[in-house]
Design a protein around this motif. Structure first.
Motif, PDB file in Angstrom:
ATOM      1  N   ASN A  72      21.165  -2.085  -6.105  1.00  0.00           N
ATOM      2  CA  ASN A  72      20.173  -1.361  -6.901  1.00  0.00           C
ATOM      3  C   ASN A  72      20.906  -0.283  -7.701  1.00  0.00           C
ATOM      4  O   ASN A  72      21.189   0.788  -7.210  1.00  0.00           O
ATOM      5  CB  ASN A  72      19.109  -0.746  -5.975  1.00  0.00           C
ATOM      6  CG  ASN A  72      18.147   0.175  -6.684  1.00  0.00           C
ATOM      7  OD1 ASN A  72      17.699   1.185  -6.139  1.00  0.00           O
ATOM      8  ND2 ASN A  72      17.800  -0.133  -7.913  1.00  0.00           N
ATOM      9  N   LYS A 131       8.698   0.723 -15.162  1.00  0.00           N
ATOM     10  CA  LYS A 131       9.749   1.726 -15.333  1.00  0.00           C
ATOM     11  C   LYS A 131      10.235   1.754 -16.783  1.00  0.00           C
ATOM     12  O   LYS A 131      10.511   2.807 -17.343  1.00  0.00           O
ATOM     13  CB  LYS A 131      10.929   1.414 -14.409  1.00  0.00           C
ATOM     14  CG  LYS A 131      10.544   1.159 -12.967  1.00  0.00           C
ATOM     15  CD  LYS A 131       9.970   2.390 -12.285  1.00  0.00           C
ATOM     16  CE  LYS A 131       9.497   2.037 -10.874  1.00  0.00           C
ATOM     17  NZ  LYS A 131       8.960   3.174 -10.162  1.00  0.00           N
ATOM     18  N   TYR A 136      12.987  -3.047   0.832  1.00  0.00           N
ATOM     19  CA  TYR A 136      13.943  -4.148   1.058  1.00  0.00           C
ATOM     20  C   TYR A 136      13.985  -4.564   2.533  1.00  0.00           C
ATOM     21  O   TYR A 136      14.025  -5.745   2.850  1.00  0.00           O
ATOM     22  CB  TYR A 136      15.377  -3.753   0.652  1.00  0.00           C
ATOM     23  CG  TYR A 136      15.599  -3.323  -0.784  1.00  0.00           C
ATOM     24  CD1 TYR A 136      14.753  -3.731  -1.809  1.00  0.00           C
ATOM     25  CD2 TYR A 136      16.684  -2.507  -1.112  1.00  0.00           C
ATOM     26  CE1 TYR A 136      14.980  -3.317  -3.111  1.00  0.00           C
ATOM     27  CE2 TYR A 136      16.922  -2.098  -2.415  1.00  0.00           C
ATOM     28  CZ  TYR A 136      16.063  -2.496  -3.410  1.00  0.00           C
ATOM     29  OH  TYR A 136      16.292  -2.085  -4.698  1.00  0.00           O
ATOM     30  N   PHE A 158      15.779   1.540  -1.676  1.00  0.00           N
ATOM     31  CA  PHE A 158      14.337   1.463  -1.937  1.00  0.00           C
ATOM     32  C   PHE A 158      13.722   0.810  -0.703  1.00  0.00           C
ATOM     33  O   PHE A 158      14.082  -0.315  -0.343  1.00  0.00           O
ATOM     34  CB  PHE A 158      14.099   0.660  -3.211  1.00  0.00           C
ATOM     35  CG  PHE A 158      12.652   0.509  -3.581  1.00  0.00           C
ATOM     36  CD1 PHE A 158      11.794   1.593  -3.561  1.00  0.00           C
ATOM     37  CD2 PHE A 158      12.147  -0.728  -3.963  1.00  0.00           C
ATOM     38  CE1 PHE A 158      10.454   1.456  -3.903  1.00  0.00           C
ATOM     39  CE2 PHE A 158      10.813  -0.870  -4.313  1.00  0.00           C
ATOM     40  CZ  PHE A 158       9.974   0.221  -4.278  1.00  0.00           C
ATOM     41  N   ASN A 208      17.679   4.083  -6.673  1.00  0.00           N
ATOM     42  CA  ASN A 208      16.615   4.910  -6.132  1.00  0.00           C
ATOM     43  C   ASN A 208      16.904   5.036  -4.636  1.00  0.00           C
ATOM     44  O   ASN A 208      17.017   4.006  -3.969  1.00  0.00           O
ATOM     45  CB  ASN A 208      15.262   4.220  -6.357  1.00  0.00           C
ATOM     46  CG  ASN A 208      14.105   4.918  -5.669  1.00  0.00           C
ATOM     47  OD1 ASN A 208      14.224   6.039  -5.210  1.00  0.00           O
ATOM     48  ND2 ASN A 208      12.971   4.236  -5.583  1.00  0.00           N
ATOM     49  N   GLY A 232       4.997  -6.937 -11.085  1.00  0.00           N
ATOM     50  CA  GLY A 232       5.920  -5.825 -10.858  1.00  0.00           C
ATOM     51  C   GLY A 232       7.237  -6.328 -10.275  1.00  0.00           C
ATOM     52  O   GLY A 232       7.361  -7.488  -9.854  1.00  0.00           O
ATOM     53  N   ALA A 233       8.207  -5.424 -10.241  1.00  0.00           N
ATOM     54  CA  ALA A 233       9.493  -5.757  -9.629  1.00  0.00           C
ATOM     55  C   ALA A 233       9.303  -6.021  -8.134  1.00  0.00           C
ATOM     56  O   ALA A 233      10.055  -6.771  -7.519  1.00  0.00           O
ATOM     57  CB  ALA A 233      10.471  -4.616  -9.843  1.00  0.00           C
ATOM     58  N   TYR A 234       8.282  -5.414  -7.582  1.00  0.00           N
ATOM     59  CA  TYR A 234       7.970  -5.585  -6.163  1.00  0.00           C
ATOM     60  C   TYR A 234       7.805  -7.069  -5.811  1.00  0.00           C
ATOM     61  O   TYR A 234       8.377  -7.555  -4.842  1.00  0.00           O
ATOM     62  CB  TYR A 234       6.648  -4.860  -5.896  1.00  0.00           C
ATOM     63  CG  TYR A 234       6.660  -3.999  -4.666  1.00  0.00           C
ATOM     64  CD1 TYR A 234       6.957  -2.640  -4.747  1.00  0.00           C
ATOM     65  CD2 TYR A 234       6.356  -4.523  -3.421  1.00  0.00           C
ATOM     66  CE1 TYR A 234       6.949  -1.833  -3.616  1.00  0.00           C
ATOM     67  CE2 TYR A 234       6.346  -3.727  -2.289  1.00  0.00           C
ATOM     68  CZ  TYR A 234       6.638  -2.389  -2.386  1.00  0.00           C
ATOM     69  OH  TYR A 234       6.636  -1.598  -1.279  1.00  0.00           O
ATOM     70  N   SER A 290      11.405  -4.198 -14.541  1.00  0.00           N
ATOM     71  CA  SER A 290      10.021  -3.733 -14.414  1.00  0.00           C
ATOM     72  C   SER A 290       9.544  -3.075 -15.705  1.00  0.00           C
ATOM     73  O   SER A 290      10.180  -2.135 -16.197  1.00  0.00           O
ATOM     74  CB  SER A 290       9.951  -2.703 -13.273  1.00  0.00           C
ATOM     75  OG  SER A 290       8.769  -1.937 -13.350  1.00  0.00           O
ATOM     76  N   LEU A 322      11.057  -8.988  -5.945  1.00  0.00           N
ATOM     77  CA  LEU A 322      11.849  -8.827  -4.726  1.00  0.00           C
ATOM     78  C   LEU A 322      11.312  -9.738  -3.611  1.00  0.00           C
ATOM     79  O   LEU A 322      12.063 -10.436  -2.939  1.00  0.00           O
ATOM     80  CB  LEU A 322      11.778  -7.366  -4.253  1.00  0.00           C
ATOM     81  CG  LEU A 322      12.542  -6.357  -5.108  1.00  0.00           C
ATOM     82  CD1 LEU A 322      12.045  -4.939  -4.847  1.00  0.00           C
ATOM     83  CD2 LEU A 322      14.040  -6.453  -4.838  1.00  0.00           C
ATOM     84  N   LYS A 378       1.897  -3.167 -13.561  1.00  0.00           N
ATOM     85  CA  LYS A 378       2.514  -4.107 -12.625  1.00  0.00           C
ATOM     86  C   LYS A 378       2.988  -5.400 -13.312  1.00  0.00           C
ATOM     87  O   LYS A 378       2.640  -6.509 -12.909  1.00  0.00           O
ATOM     88  CB  LYS A 378       1.538  -4.438 -11.486  1.00  0.00           C
ATOM     89  CG  LYS A 378       1.287  -3.279 -10.524  1.00  0.00           C
ATOM     90  CD  LYS A 378       2.511  -2.765  -9.809  1.00  0.00           C
ATOM     91  CE  LYS A 378       3.034  -3.711  -8.747  1.00  0.00           C
ATOM     92  NZ  LYS A 378       4.176  -3.091  -7.998  1.00  0.00           N
ATOM     93  N   VAL A 385      15.599  -1.976 -12.126  1.00  0.00           N
ATOM     94  CA  VAL A 385      14.381  -1.468 -12.757  1.00  0.00           C
ATOM     95  C   VAL A 385      14.610  -0.179 -13.564  1.00  0.00           C
ATOM     96  O   VAL A 385      13.869   0.123 -14.476  1.00  0.00           O
ATOM     97  CB  VAL A 385      13.211  -1.263 -11.758  1.00  0.00           C
ATOM     98  CG1 VAL A 385      12.809  -2.565 -11.096  1.00  0.00           C
ATOM     99  CG2 VAL A 385      13.525  -0.211 -10.712  1.00  0.00           C
ATOM    100  N   TYR A 386      15.679   0.568 -13.209  1.00  0.00           N
ATOM    101  CA  TYR A 386      15.949   1.819 -13.957  1.00  0.00           C
ATOM    102  C   TYR A 386      17.050   1.636 -14.996  1.00  0.00           C
ATOM    103  O   TYR A 386      17.749   2.589 -15.340  1.00  0.00           O
ATOM    104  CB  TYR A 386      16.295   2.951 -12.978  1.00  0.00           C
ATOM    105  CG  TYR A 386      15.173   3.216 -11.992  1.00  0.00           C
ATOM    106  CD1 TYR A 386      14.012   3.855 -12.397  1.00  0.00           C
ATOM    107  CD2 TYR A 386      15.252   2.774 -10.676  1.00  0.00           C
ATOM    108  CE1 TYR A 386      12.962   4.062 -11.522  1.00  0.00           C
ATOM    109  CE2 TYR A 386      14.201   2.978  -9.784  1.00  0.00           C
ATOM    110  CZ  TYR A 386      13.060   3.625 -10.219  1.00  0.00           C
ATOM    111  OH  TYR A 386      12.015   3.817  -9.346  1.00  0.00           O
ATOM    112  N   ASP A 388      18.530  -5.310  -8.397  1.00  0.00           N
ATOM    113  CA  ASP A 388      17.325  -4.571  -8.777  1.00  0.00           C
ATOM    114  C   ASP A 388      17.724  -3.548  -9.841  1.00  0.00           C
ATOM    115  O   ASP A 388      18.351  -2.535  -9.533  1.00  0.00           O
ATOM    116  CB  ASP A 388      16.756  -3.909  -7.517  1.00  0.00           C
ATOM    117  CG  ASP A 388      15.494  -3.106  -7.775  1.00  0.00           C
ATOM    118  OD1 ASP A 388      15.237  -2.761  -8.946  1.00  0.00           O
ATOM    119  OD2 ASP A 388      14.778  -2.810  -6.803  1.00  0.00           O
TER     120      ASP A 388
END
Ligand code: PMP
Length: 434
Positions: A191, A257, A138, A135, A195, A109-111, A254, A114, A265, A225-226, A223
């Motif tokens: 980001n 998303k 961070y 988000f 978000n 995942g993007a998690y 991600s 990061l 993930k 992801v969107y 980031d």
């Protein structure tokens, strides 16, 4: 025997110092609340509709193929078919040749992407600039790496002519942003689309950030992801494509998303080898590897999207179109009851002003808990509707500056959105007819 067992009980502190102050987490609390009460859940950010058929079918094919090696470990830094197609796809978007083995790394995942960035780049005492609202992970991730988050807020400007506010009305103050850069600054986290606000940073705003990054020689953790979820013909601009930025930027994406499959993930990083080599060190020494079958399916998803790029049946064209309709529907629904929406330019989140509903949930002036947080909890318990308080996306000392907003996720089936609308309408009726 008794004295031995008493001795065996640990009395020394067990918690590592790096965890001090970061043990509370908004999601644990709100996910539990939403599960406990029977709710219409517009809280956590995930679609309640399925991923596209071509992606599900790719997963099933990968599972049932002759090639049983897809059940085993693959290359640690990314399954070869996935890094190859990501290099091709992002190479096309960025207009540069990318090497799948050194310019792309697959993450859980993007998690995890990061996490790798902060662990790889941030030393004790380094400062990392974070744009608020952000988000929420961070901040603890920077702290866990020994760094110091430095916050700079997007400041809302009142819209003209009594119009609804847009996420574009939330802007950085250029002088304030510049004042946050110092000798100790190591990186900035960007980001866009953002978000929770749904703000899509304009070229001018990105150039402002890029100029400061170049001037102070700092890194940008971007980031994105969107990236596909932008509306009204807006364009998602990749900061890595601006002058002087490729060399100092890590792009994070991600599949959760991108393909509406958050549970898989699968995430990735794209950037210069000079940066990615350090992400590989963290990845190698932490999770090492992501699920092979999911990577194979995501690779096929990107292959399909490459073939349909820019065409009406591309998922990256269809999904934002569908989500824009859902956004408009929720905007209208919230506006009708007086929970003023801030129209998002991107993402699948929408922030709304709860000021008109304040009398229903009385303020507790000396409480430590921000008003919006108490409001959101009350709303889950008493109205069966879940949303997330905006203050959760601010650092501790700024939470009370933005405590009369809540965030809704509109990546939901029509029936879910209608159920939310019914709750709001009923609530409004109860307010007006005593
Ligand atoms: N970045 C942002 C801005 C997000 O909103 C999220 C998910 N909510 C993530 C990263 C994490 O993405 P993933 O599920 O791929 O780990």
């Amino acid at each position: 025997f008794l004295s031995l067992s008493l001795q065996a009980k640990m009395s020394r502190p067990v918690q590592a110092r790096r965890l001090e102050g970061i043990d509370k987490n908004i999601w644990v609390e709100f996910v539990k609340l939403a599960a406990t009460y029977s709710t219409v859940n517009l809280g956590q950010g995930f679609p309640d509709f399925p991923p596209p058929d071509f992606l599900k079918e790719a997963f099933v094919r990968a599972l049932s193929r002759e090639n049983h090696m897809l059940h085993q470990y693959t290359r640690a830094f990314g399954h070869p078919p996935l890094v190859k197609i990501l290099a091709q796809f992002f190479g096309k978007l960025l207009g540069r040749d990318l090497d799948p083995m050194t310019n792309v790394m697959v993450t859980v995942g993007a998690y995890q992407a990061l996490f790798c960035c902060f662990q790889a780049f941030v030393d004790e005492g380094d400062e990392v600039i974070i744009i608020e609202p952000f988000f929420d992970c961070y901040e603890p991730m920077v702290k866990m790496a020994g760094g110091m988050p430095v916050f700079v807020p997007l400041r809302p400007k009142a819209p003209k002519d009594g119009k609804l506010m847009s996420s574009a009305d939330w802007q950085l103050d250029p002088a304030e942003l510049a004042s946050k850069f110092s000798e100790r600054t190591k990186a900035i986290v960007l980001n866009s689309p953002n978000n929770p606000l749904g703000k899509v940073f304009s070229r001018g705003e990105l150039e402002l950030i890029a100029d400061l990054c170049v001037k102070h020689d700092i890194l940008c953790i971007s980031d994105e992801v969107y990236e596909w979820l932008v509306y009204d013909g807006k364009e998602h601009i990749r900061i890595a494509s601006l002058q002087g930025m490729w060399d100092r930027t890590v792009i994070i994406g991600s599949a959760g998303k991108t393909f509406s499959a958050t549970g898989w993930k699968v995430g990735w990083t794209v950037g210069p080898n000079r940066l990615l080599q350090h992400l590989r060190t963290v990845h190698q020494n932490s999770v090492y590897h992501c699920a092979t079958v999911a990577q194979e399916a995501v690779a096929q998803g990107f292959q399909r999207e490459l073939e349909h790029y820019g065409k009406p049946d591309s998922y990256f064209v269809q999904l934002p179109k569908e989500l824009q309709e859902k956004r408009d529907w929720l905007v209208q629904s919230l506006d009708a009851v007086g929970m003023k929406p801030i129209i998002p330019e991107g993402t699948y989140f929408l922030v709304a002003d709860i000021s008109e509903f304040k009398s229903d949930v009385p303020d507790v002036p000396d409480s430590d808990e921000p008003y919006d947080s108490r409001f959101a909890k009350w709303m889950v318990k008493n109205k069966g509707l879940a949303a997330i308080p905006l203050s959760a996306f601010y650092c501790e000392s700024h939470k009370n500056n933005y405590n009369h907003f809540i965030r809704f996720c509109f990546a939901k089936e029509e029936a879910t959105l209608k159920a939310a609308n019914d709750i709001l309408q009923k609530w409004k009726r109860e307010k007006t007819s005593p």
